[in-house]
Design an enzyme around this catalytic site. Structure first.
Site: not given
Ligand code: GAL
Length: 688
Positions: A158, A322
Site C-alpha cells: 500500500e 486483501e
Molecule cells: C491494509 C493493510 C494490511 C492490514 C489491513 C487491515 O490496509 O495492507 O496490512 O493492515 O489493512 O484491514
C-alpha cells in the site's frame, strides 16, 4: 500482453484463494504453524502472500540474515500444492535501520522529522533506503526466484504518503527543472507567479507545499502531487530492479487502495500512471457492509464502480489482494459480515473481474493493533466457526470458476475518472467546499448502468476512447487541449459524449481557459456555459426535461445556446426558462451537456434514452427489481452469470433464457427467487 496471462496460460488456470500469511509472528509456535498448513487445506485455500512485514525477522541486524523459517513455510505451502505471492518487505523497516540511517525517516509537511514506528512511512528519495531495499530484494529473488511455488511479487505494501525532507525538496526541484526546461520563467508562467508576489527567481526558493509555508499556489500543489506519484513509482522501480533481472517471468504487482467512507479511488497517488509499471493490478477492498448510512445496494454499486475502474486500468482481470472474511478493526464501527455476505461480496469481486479472493489475514494476530481484525483463523484456532466455514464455502465456489480466469468483460460504455482533475478540483477555491464530490458524482452517473446490468469501463484520459459507443465525463474541470482534441475526434467519429457542469475550465497547469469556453468544446456541444451558480445545501431548483420535472441541487450552469437542442430547461431563478440540458449533433456523433446537478431519477430517465438510442444491453438479460445486480464473465465456451441480491428481502427475478445453476447443475428458466444476500452463479453455453 500481461505477465498474468503468461503465467496462467502456461499452467492450469485457477482462482487464487488465501491471503496475507504472517508466520513470522508465530515462529515459537511450531504447533500453530503445523495447524496452519492443515487448516489451509480445510479452508480450500491455495495462495499466500508472505513476508510483507517480515524485515526485522529476515534481517534482525544489518547484514545478518534469517531465511530458514521462510524456506520452511514456502516448502510447506508447496507440499500442499499451494502457491506463494512473495512480498518485498519495504512497507515497514526494522528499528536498527531507522536508528543507524535516520535519512530513511520521513519529514512531514510541517517539516517535522518523524520518529521510528508504525509503517508505510519511509522517505521515497532516501538513497540508503533504496540501497537497503534493493539488497534485500536481490537476496529474496536469488533464494526464491526459481522456487516452483513462487507465483508473483508483491512489491511493498500500500504505497502512499509523502516526505518533505531536504532530499525530497532537491528531487522535486530537479523534477521541476526537467518539466520546465530549466527555465524558471516557464515555471512562474505556469504557476501564475506574480499573484501575491509569488514569482521565484531561483529554483532553490521552491519548496513543497506546507501548512506553515506555501500552500496557495495551485500549479505548485498540482505539480507536487504529480511529483509524489512519480517519486513513489521511482522508488518502486528501484525496488524491482533485481526482480526483473533474476525473475523476468514472475509478474509484479503492488496492492492499491480505496478511500474508506465512500469507497472512492485512493486520492493521493495517480494510479493511472502507476498501473503502467505493473503486470497485474491488485487492490485491498474493505467496504463497510451493513453500515448505517446507505443501503446494501448503494454500497454494492460503489464496489462495482471501483472494481470497474481498477479492472479498466489495464483492461484485464485484477486481483483482490486483501479483504476481510468478517470485520475489520479500523472502521468507526467494526461490524461482522452477516451470514451469506462473505460469499456474496466475494463473488461480486469476481463478477467484476477479480481472479482472486485473498484476505488480510490468514490468522488473527495475538497482540498489537490488529489483534481484533477479522481473519480466516480466529484466536479459538478452530475450523468449525461460522467465519472459517464461510471462507471454505468461497473456496469451493472458486474451484468451479477456473474457466473465467484471465477473461475480460467487453463494455460499450465508459466513464472517465481522472486523478489530476480530482486534485485540481479539490484545490479550487470556489464552488462549494463540501459539494464538489467529483468521484461521488461519477458513482451517481454509473448507478443507472449498474442497475440495468450494462457493463461499464471506468477509464482514464490516456486510454483509447474509440471503442466505446458512449463516453461520460462528469465534472472534467481540468482538461488539456490534447484531451479536448481527442474528445472532438471521438464525437466526430460517431461517439456519444456526455459532459456536465464544471467541465473544461482549466488546462493541465490549472490555468483557466481564456475567452470563454474552449472553442472546440463550443463546437462539439453547440453551447457556451456562461456562469456556474453554486447553491447552498438547502437551495433547490427544478429542470423540465422532456416534459418531466426533476430536482437539482448544488450546481446549475447558466448556458447560452448557440446551435444545440434544448432538452431541458430551468424552472426557477434568474435563469428560469434557459437551457439546463442540451444535445448537439457534431459530425457523426452526438454531445450532451448536463448543466446542473440532477438526481438519480433524472439519470435513470436520461440514460434510458441513450440506452435505447445506442442499443446498449446487458450481456445476459434478467428482469429484476432494484438491489439485484447481474454481472457476466465470459469464458471461452460459456458465460458465467452472477445473479446477486444486495437487499435484505427475497427477490424475484425473471431469466430471459434457460441457464444451468453452477452449484446444483439444475436447469433454471423463467422466474426464480433469490434469498436475502443470495448469489447464484449460472452458466450459459455460448453459441459460436
Ligand atoms: C491494509 C493493510 C494490511 C492490514 C489491513 C487491515 O490496509 O495492507 O496490512 O493492515 O489493512 O484491514
Amino acid at each position: 500482453m500481461s505477465h498474468l496471462k503468461k503465467t496462467y496460460t502456461t499452467e492450469a488456470k485457477f482462482m487464487l484463494h488465501g491471503g496475507d500469511y504472517n508466520p513470522d509472528q508465530w515462529l515459537d509456535r511450531p504447533d500453530i504453524l503445523a495447524d496452519d498448513i492443515t487448516f489451509m487445506q480445510l479452508a480450500n485455500t491455495n495462495t499466500f502472500s508472505l513476508g510483507i512485514f517480515a524485515w526485522s525477522t529476515l534481517e534482525p541486524e544489518e547484514g545478518v540474515y534469517q531465511f530458514d523459517w521462510l524456506d520452511k513455510v514456502i516448502n510447506d505451502i508447496h507440499q500442499i500444492d499451494g502457491r506463494v505471492i512473495l512480498a518485498t518487505p519495504s512497507g515497514a523497516r526494522p528499528a536498527w535501520m531507522s536508528q543507524k540511517y535516520p535519512d530513511v525517516l520521513r519529514v512531514n509537511a510541517s517539516r517535522v522529522k518523524q520518529l521510528h514506528g508504525a509503517r508505510h512511512n519511509h522517505c521515497f528519495t532516501s538513497e540508503v533506503y533504496r540501497e537497503q531495499t534493493q539488497k534485500m530484494n536481490r537476496l529474496l529473488a536469488e533464494r526464491y526466484g526459481s522456487h516452483p511455488a513462487l507465483l508473483m511479487w508483491h512489491i511493498s505494501n500500500e504505497y502512499g504518503g509523502e516526505c518533505h525532507c531536504e532530499n525530497c525538496q532537491n528531487a522535486f526541484r530537479s523534477w521541476l527543472k526537467e518539466k520546465y526546461n530549466h527555465d524558471i520563467k516557464q515555471l512562474n508562467d505556469a504557476w501564475w507567479g506574480p499573484f501575491w508576489s509569488h514569482t521565484f527567481n531561483d529554483w532553490s526558493q521552491v519548496e513543497s507545499p506546507s501548512p506553515i509555508g506555501e500552500n496557495a499556489v495551485h500549479g505548485l500543489n498540482l505539480d507536487w502531487r504529480r511529483f509524489v506519484t512519480d517519486q513513489t513509482i521511482s522508488f518502486f522501480e528501484n525496488e524491482i530492479v533485481p526482480l526483473k533481472d533474476l525473475t523476468p517471468n514472475i509478474p509484479i504487482t503492488t496492492n492499491f487502495m480505496a478511500e474508506t467512507h465512500d469507497l472512492i479511488p485512493f486520492q493521493s497517488l495517480d494510479y493511472s500512471k502507476f498501473a503502467q509499471h505493473l503486470d497485474v493490478i491488485s487492490w485491498d477492498a474493505y467496504p463497510a457492509w451493513h453500515n448505517d448510512w446507505e443501503s446494501t445496494a448503494d454500497l454494492a454499486m460503489k464496489v462495482g464502480f471501483i472494481n470497474d475502474l481498477y479492472r479498466s486500468l489495464k483492461q484485464q482481470p485484477f486481483l483482490l489482494m486483501e479483504s476481510t472474511p468478517s470485520a475489520v478493526n479500523w472502521h468507526n464501527v467494526n461490524k461482522a459480515k452477516r451470514p451469506g455476505m462473505h460469499l456474496l461480496s466475494s463473488m461480486q469481486m469476481v463478477a467484476h473481474g477479480s481472479d482472486s479472493i485473498l484476505y488480510f489475514q490468514w490468522r488473527k494476530s495475538r497482540g498489537s493493533s490488529e489483534k481484533f481484525h477479522g481473519a480466516v483463523v480466529d484466536h479459538d484456532n478452530s475450523t468449525h466457526n461460522r467465519v472459517f466455514q464461510e471462507v471454505a464455502e468461497v473456496g469451493t465456489t472458486l474451484q468451479q470458476l477456473s474457466d473465467v480466469v484471465g477473461t475480460n468483460r467487453p463494455a460499450d460504455v465508459a466513464i472517465l475518472y481522472d486523478w489530476e482533475n480530482n486534485w485540481a478540483l479539490n484545490d479550487a477555491q470556489g464552488f462549494g467546499r463540501a459539494t464538489k464530490c467529483y468521484p461521488q458524482t461519477l458513482q451517481q452517473h454509473y448507478r443507472t448502468f449498474w442497475e440495468r446490468d450494462i457493463p461499464v469501463d471506468v477509464i482514464t484520459k490516456e486510454q483509447d476512447f474509440s471503442s466505446y459507443k458512449l463516453l461520460i465525463i462528469p465534472m472534467l474541470y481540468l482538461v488539456s487541449e490534447e484531451t479536448i482534441s481527442r474528445l472532438k475526434s471521438f464525437v466526430a467519429g460517431g461517439g456519444t459524449l456526455v459532459m456536465t457542469y464544471i467541465s473544461g475550465i482549466v488546462n493541465e497547469y490549472d490555468l483557466t481557459y481564456m475567452g470563454g469556453w474552449h472553442q472546440d468544446l463550443q463546437e462539439i456541444f453547440g453551447i457556451k456555459p456562461l456562469e456556474t451558480d453554486t447553491l447552498y445545501p438547502s437551495d433547490r431548483n427544478r429542470v423540465n426535461y422532456r416534459g418531466q420535472i426533476y430536482e437539482l441541487k448544488d450546481y446549475a450552469t447558466v448556458i447560452e445556446n448557440q446551435s444545440a437542442r434544448t432538452e431541458g430547461f430551468y424552472q426557477e431563478d434568474f435563469y428560469a426558462q434557459t437551457p439546463a440540458v442540451t444535445s448537439s449533433q457534431y459530425k457523426q456523433g452526438k454531445a450532451y451537456y448536463i448543466g446542473a446537478r440532477l438526481q438519480d431519477d433524472f439519470h435513470r430517465d436520461f440514460y434510458q434514452t441513450l440506452i435505447d438510442e445506442l442499443s446498449l444491453a446487458p450481456a445476459f438479460v434478467v428482469q429484476h427489481g432494484r438491489g439485484v445486480s447481474v454481472q457476466v464473465r465470459q469464458a471461452e465456451e460459456k458465460n458465467y452469470i452472477f445473479l446477486m441480491n444486495f437487499t435484505e428481502e427475497e427477490q424475484q427475478v425473471t431469466l430471459k433464457a434457460a441457464v444451468k445453476d453452477m452449484a446444483t447443475e439444475e436447469e433454471l428458466k423463467g422466474n426464480i427467487t433469490l434469498a436475502k444476500y443470495e448469489v447464484k452463479i449460472v452458466e450459459k453455453r455460448k453459441v459460436h
